[in-house]
Scaffold this motif. Structure first.
Motif, short mmCIF file in Angstrom:
data_model
loop_
_atom_site.label_atom_id
_atom_site.label_comp_id
_atom_site.label_asym_id
_atom_site.label_seq_id
_atom_site.Cartn_x
_atom_site.Cartn_y
_atom_site.Cartn_z
N ARG A 1 0.85 -1.19 0.00
CA ARG A 1 0.00 0.00 0.00
C ARG A 1 0.89 1.25 0.00
NH1 ARG A 1 -3.33 -3.40 3.92
NH2 ARG A 1 -1.52 -3.39 5.20
N GLU B 1 -1.55 4.20 3.76
CA GLU B 1 -2.92 3.75 3.49
C GLU B 1 -3.21 2.48 4.27
OE1 GLU B 1 -3.51 3.51 -0.73
OE2 GLU B 1 -3.89 5.64 -0.87
N ARG B 2 -2.44 2.21 5.30
CA ARG B 2 -2.61 0.99 6.09
C ARG B 2 -4.04 0.87 6.65
NH1 ARG B 2 1.73 0.16 10.39
NH2 ARG B 2 2.84 -0.57 8.56
#
Length: 130
Positions: free
Chosen positions: A107, A126-127
């Protein structure tokens, strides 16, 4: 890239370099020198010395820690994965064996920035979603 001096003269420093930041001594800039190299550029004379180099991906979004002892950066791997790394700065290029990989994701990871005291590193991820 060009550098302006205090007397108003401008010096052409050659091919396209991307300034990532400045060292404690503002005569020296951290520049992205192609996609696989970060260099320390002497803006008064144009001399460059390699800080980091890789043959496995692209280096991007570099950030110098206060005191010029560490550098944080993003390594974009050929597989599509992205690693957020830090490496020590010394008088020679930091080998990949010296790099500390903080995260290796599939990500988005980017925009590392050190706190003013250099004790924390902030970054975008964007975890947990966009």
């Amino acid at each position: 890239m060009a550098a302006a001096s205090g007397d108003g003269s401008v010096q052409d420093l050659g091919e396209s370099l991307i300034v990532q930041g400045f060292f404690g001594d503002p005569r020296f800039a951290l520049v992205q020198d192609g996609g696989q190299r970060l260099s320390r550029l002497d803006t008064s004379g144009g001399e460059r010395s390699v800080v980091l180099e890789t043959r496995d991906g692209l280096l991007a979004a570099a950030s110098l820690a206060p005191g010029d002892r560490w550098i944080a950066f993003v390594l974009k791997r050929p597989s599509g994965r992205v690693a957020l790394c830090i490496a020590p700065l010394s008088g020679r290029p930091a080998s990949e064996a010296e790099w500390i990989i903080l995260f290796d994701e599939n990500r988005y990871l980017g925009s590392p920035a050190w706190s003013p005291d250099g004790n924390r590193l902030y970054y975008l991820s964007e975890r947990n979603g966009p």
